[in-house]
Design a protein around this motif. Structure first.
Motif, PDB file in Angstrom:
ATOM      1  N   TYR A   1      -1.163  13.156  23.192  1.00 49.60           N
ATOM      2  CA  TYR A   1      -1.323  11.703  23.084  1.00 49.60           C
ATOM      3  C   TYR A   1      -2.591  11.353  22.305  1.00 49.60           C
ATOM      4  CZ  TYR A   1      -2.185   6.897  24.632  1.00 49.60           C
ATOM      5  OH  TYR A   1      -2.461   5.547  24.681  1.00 49.60           O
ATOM      6  N   ALA A   2      -3.687  12.055  22.594  1.00 51.81           N
ATOM      7  CA  ALA A   2      -4.931  11.807  21.858  1.00 51.81           C
ATOM      8  C   ALA A   2      -4.775  12.154  20.389  1.00 51.81           C
ATOM      9  CB  ALA A   2      -6.065  12.622  22.483  1.00 51.81           C
ATOM     10  N   ALA A   3      -4.028  13.241  20.085  1.00 55.63           N
ATOM     11  CA  ALA A   3      -3.808  13.617  18.685  1.00 55.63           C
ATOM     12  C   ALA A   3      -2.962  12.578  17.958  1.00 55.63           C
ATOM     13  CB  ALA A   3      -3.133  14.986  18.625  1.00 55.63           C
ATOM     14  N   LEU A   4      -1.974  12.019  18.635  1.00 51.70           N
ATOM     15  CA  LEU A   4      -1.129  11.002  18.010  1.00 51.70           C
ATOM     16  C   LEU A   4      -1.914   9.722  17.726  1.00 51.70           C
ATOM     17  CD1 LEU A   4       2.166  11.459  20.065  1.00 51.70           C
ATOM     18  CD2 LEU A   4       1.839  11.941  17.631  1.00 51.70           C
ATOM     19  N   LEU A   5      -2.833   9.383  18.633  1.00 54.40           N
ATOM     20  CA  LEU A   5      -3.651   8.185  18.400  1.00 54.40           C
ATOM     21  C   LEU A   5      -4.589   8.376  17.221  1.00 54.40           C
ATOM     22  CD1 LEU A   5      -4.629   7.012  22.006  1.00 54.40           C
ATOM     23  CD2 LEU A   5      -2.788   6.182  20.544  1.00 54.40           C
ATOM     24  N   ALA A   6      -4.923   9.641  16.902  1.00 57.58           N
ATOM     25  CA  ALA A   6      -5.834   9.916  15.793  1.00 57.58           C
ATOM     26  C   ALA A   6      -5.142   9.910  14.431  1.00 57.58           C
ATOM     27  CB  ALA A   6      -6.524  11.258  16.011  1.00 57.58           C
ATOM     28  N   VAL A   7      -3.816   9.814  14.415  1.00 53.70           N
ATOM     29  CA  VAL A   7      -3.099   9.736  13.136  1.00 53.70           C
ATOM     30  C   VAL A   7      -3.478   8.439  12.434  1.00 53.70           C
ATOM     31  CG1 VAL A   7      -0.826   9.595  12.046  1.00 53.70           C
ATOM     32  CG2 VAL A   7      -1.189  11.148  13.976  1.00 53.70           C
ATOM     33  N   PRO A   8      -3.925   8.484  11.176  1.00 52.92           N
ATOM     34  CA  PRO A   8      -4.361   7.264  10.476  1.00 52.92           C
ATOM     35  C   PRO A   8      -3.267   6.202  10.433  1.00 52.92           C
ATOM     36  CG  PRO A   8      -5.021   9.215   9.255  1.00 52.92           C
ATOM     37  CD  PRO A   8      -4.123   9.694  10.350  1.00 52.92           C
ATOM     38  N   GLU A   9      -3.632   5.013  10.847  1.00 59.74           N
ATOM     39  CA  GLU A   9      -2.664   3.910  10.876  1.00 59.74           C
ATOM     40  C   GLU A   9      -2.204   3.529   9.476  1.00 59.74           C
ATOM     41  OE1 GLU A   9      -0.165   1.564  12.982  1.00 59.74           O
ATOM     42  OE2 GLU A   9      -1.669   2.940  13.832  1.00 59.74           O
ATOM     43  N   GLU A  10      -3.059   3.750   8.480  1.00 64.41           N
ATOM     44  CA  GLU A  10      -2.675   3.387   7.110  1.00 64.41           C
ATOM     45  C   GLU A  10      -1.461   4.176   6.636  1.00 64.41           C
ATOM     46  OE1 GLU A  10      -5.603   4.448   8.046  1.00 64.41           O
ATOM     47  OE2 GLU A  10      -6.944   2.687   7.933  1.00 64.41           O
ATOM     48  N   ILE A  11      -1.392   5.453   7.044  1.00 68.22           N
ATOM     49  CA  ILE A  11      -0.250   6.284   6.638  1.00 68.22           C
ATOM     50  C   ILE A  11       1.029   5.754   7.271  1.00 68.22           C
ATOM     51  CG2 ILE A  11       0.715   8.613   6.698  1.00 68.22           C
ATOM     52  CD1 ILE A  11      -2.098   9.710   6.750  1.00 68.22           C
ATOM     53  N   ILE A  12       0.966   5.383   8.541  1.00 71.03           N
ATOM     54  CA  ILE A  12       2.143   4.873   9.238  1.00 71.03           C
ATOM     55  C   ILE A  12       2.608   3.563   8.609  1.00 71.03           C
ATOM     56  CG2 ILE A  12       3.093   4.234  11.478  1.00 71.03           C
ATOM     57  CD1 ILE A  12       2.183   7.151  11.253  1.00 71.03           C
ATOM     58  N   GLU A  13       1.650   2.678   8.319  1.00 69.59           N
ATOM     59  CA  GLU A  13       2.012   1.392   7.721  1.00 69.59           C
ATOM     60  C   GLU A  13       2.614   1.576   6.328  1.00 69.59           C
ATOM     61  OE1 GLU A  13      -1.544  -0.888   7.792  1.00 69.59           O
ATOM     62  OE2 GLU A  13      -1.483  -1.234   9.968  1.00 69.59           O
ATOM     63  N   ALA A  14       2.083   2.529   5.566  1.00 71.15           N
ATOM     64  CA  ALA A  14       2.641   2.794   4.241  1.00 71.15           C
ATOM     65  C   ALA A  14       4.066   3.323   4.343  1.00 71.15           C
ATOM     66  CB  ALA A  14       1.756   3.784   3.496  1.00 71.15           C
ATOM     67  N   ALA A  15       4.315   4.179   5.334  1.00 67.30           N
ATOM     68  CA  ALA A  15       5.669   4.704   5.524  1.00 67.30           C
ATOM     69  C   ALA A  15       6.630   3.597   5.930  1.00 67.30           C
ATOM     70  CB  ALA A  15       5.640   5.804   6.583  1.00 67.30           C
TER      71      ALA A  15
ATOM     72  N   ARG B   1      12.003   9.256  11.300  1.00 70.42           N
ATOM     73  CA  ARG B   1      11.550   9.978  10.115  1.00 70.42           C
ATOM     74  C   ARG B   1      10.027  10.039  10.053  1.00 70.42           C
ATOM     75  NH1 ARG B   1      13.180   8.622   3.799  1.00 70.42           N
ATOM     76  NH2 ARG B   1      12.194  10.489   2.887  1.00 70.42           N
ATOM     77  N   ILE B   2       9.378   8.960  10.455  1.00 69.29           N
ATOM     78  CA  ILE B   2       7.909   8.949  10.500  1.00 69.29           C
ATOM     79  C   ILE B   2       7.389  10.009  11.461  1.00 69.29           C
ATOM     80  CG2 ILE B   2       5.909   7.590  11.228  1.00 69.29           C
ATOM     81  CD1 ILE B   2       7.312   5.133  10.117  1.00 69.29           C
ATOM     82  N   PHE B   3       8.069  10.148  12.604  1.00 68.90           N
ATOM     83  CA  PHE B   3       7.619  11.138  13.580  1.00 68.90           C
ATOM     84  C   PHE B   3       7.779  12.551  13.035  1.00 68.90           C
ATOM     85  CE2 PHE B   3       8.763  14.153  16.945  1.00 68.90           C
ATOM     86  CZ  PHE B   3       7.597  14.131  17.683  1.00 68.90           C
ATOM     87  N   TRP B   4       8.963  12.891  12.510  1.00 60.69           N
ATOM     88  CA  TRP B   4       9.244  14.254  12.081  1.00 60.69           C
ATOM     89  C   TRP B   4       8.500  14.645  10.812  1.00 60.69           C
ATOM     90  CZ3 TRP B   4      11.096  17.670  15.234  1.00 60.69           C
ATOM     91  CH2 TRP B   4      11.957  17.282  16.264  1.00 60.69           C
ATOM     92  N   GLN B   5       8.290  13.703   9.893  1.00 67.32           N
ATOM     93  CA  GLN B   5       7.724  14.054   8.595  1.00 67.32           C
ATOM     94  C   GLN B   5       6.252  13.685   8.444  1.00 67.32           C
ATOM     95  OE1 GLN B   5      10.152  12.672   5.354  1.00 67.32           O
ATOM     96  NE2 GLN B   5      12.003  13.670   6.130  1.00 67.32           N
ATOM     97  N   ILE B   6       5.732  12.859   9.340  1.00 63.40           N
ATOM     98  CA  ILE B   6       4.321  12.466   9.225  1.00 63.40           C
ATOM     99  C   ILE B   6       3.529  12.851  10.474  1.00 63.40           C
ATOM    100  CG2 ILE B   6       2.737  10.518   8.971  1.00 63.40           C
ATOM    101  CD1 ILE B   6       4.844   9.095   7.321  1.00 63.40           C
ATOM    102  N   LYS B   7       3.930  12.320  11.622  1.00 65.19           N
ATOM    103  CA  LYS B   7       3.148  12.549  12.831  1.00 65.19           C
ATOM    104  C   LYS B   7       3.169  14.012  13.274  1.00 65.19           C
ATOM    105  CE  LYS B   7       3.466   7.894  14.833  1.00 65.19           C
ATOM    106  NZ  LYS B   7       3.876   7.109  16.011  1.00 65.19           N
ATOM    107  N   LEU B   8       4.366  14.590  13.336  1.00 70.46           N
ATOM    108  CA  LEU B   8       4.457  15.967  13.830  1.00 70.46           C
ATOM    109  C   LEU B   8       3.660  16.957  12.984  1.00 70.46           C
ATOM    110  CD1 LEU B   8       5.687  17.698  16.055  1.00 70.46           C
ATOM    111  CD2 LEU B   8       7.676  18.062  14.591  1.00 70.46           C
TER     112      LEU B   8
END
Length: 304
Positions: A180-194, A203-210
């Protein structure tokens, strides 16, 4: 200008170094030394080289118990890998979603068993699963599946699995919180761009977050390995030092306990116990070494 030795660094390191040496390094070194000796009837120690290890590995009286405990430990670890860590990943992913109501309460409730004593956990689950006075069968009757109830802790085929599931239930909060702490550290800009590119949540989970949390998943794996091959207290609190029925739940920790301290008709031997403890240390050392040399380096390069 002549550089002076940074004595202040030694001052800050000294307390930790002294404590680590006294309570970790020196006991470990003495255990390794003691495993090279045998004890005669008078209690005197005599140097025996690798004789204790040959006895553990090849003497039928010892090797059968050792390899049974080793195999049970491997199964114990695999159950945690197949259940605890994937479920922890799933829970962490759900709690990281925005707008989830009550996620703090859920996190607290799931993590709470981790803080409880293993003795309490073992006693509670013995009460629940007991076929004589337990409430497990009544609860299953209430939802119409009472016919599936069985004395799982008393059967050789299910005892180890049942204890492993109890352990998963107790400690699932640890991988959940780390991921959970690692997921919160994922840059929000990358998620918003996706999202802007039209990528779905899956797709965001499998190709970016994971991919970004692979190092944390590797850390969770090695922590699970070390904890499982050091396990003792839950099996001891539920099934005792004999790890019944018929040693079906015997792991390296309980095997070491009987060897070192003795139990019932079995006499304890500090030197043989030290040899068993050294074998446990070597198993963990090899596992951690394999992880760092073959897994962690690849994850680090991948992260960069």
């Amino acid at each position: 200008m002549k550089k002076t030795f940074p004595w202040h660094v030694l001052v800050f390191l000294a307390p930790a170094l002294v404590i680590y040496s006294l309570f970790s390094a020196l006991p470990l070194a003495d255990t390794l030394r003691l495993g090279l000796y045998t004890t005669d009837e008078s209690g005197q120690h005599h140097f025996a080289g690798l004789a204790n290890y040959a006895t553990i590995l090849f003497d039928p009286q010892w090797s059968q118990s050792f390899w049974n405990a080793m195999w049970n430990n491997c199964k114990f670890f695999l159950i945690h890998m197949l259940l605890q860590n994937p479920i922890g990943l799933l829970l962490a992913t759900l709690f990281s979603l925005k707008g989830l109501k009550g996620e703090r309460s859920y996190r607290t409730l799931i993590f709470l068993p981790t803080l409880l004593s293993v003795v309490i956990i073992g006693f509670i689950w013995q009460l629940i699963l007991s076929p004589l006075w337990g409430v497990g069968q009544s609860l299953m009757d209430g939802v119409g599946i009472g016919s599936y109830f069985a004395p799982w802790l008393g059967q050789e085929s299910t005892a180890l699995l049942t204890i492993a599931l109890i352990s998963v239930w107790q400690y699932i909060g640890i991988p959940m919180m780390l991921i959970y702490a690692a997921l919160l550290a994922v840059p929000e800009e990358i998620i918003e761009a996706a999202h802007a590119e039209g990528a779905s949540a899956m797709r965001i989970f499998w190709q970016i977050k994971l991919p970004l949390i692979w190092p944390t998943l590797g850390l969770v794996t090695i922590l699970t390995f070390v904890a499982n091959f050091n396990a003792f207290d839950l099996v001891y609190s539920v099934k005792g030092a004999l790890a019944g029925p018929n040693y079906a739940t015997d792991i390296l920790g309980t095997f070491f306990y009987r060897t070192f301290f003795g139990y019932q008709a079995q006499l304890g031997s500090p030197t043989m116990g030290a040899a068993v403890a050294t074998m446990m240390f070597l198993v963990i050392l090899v596992g951690v070494g394999v992880y760092f040399f073959f897994v962690q380096r690849k994850l680090t390069r991948y992260e960069l």
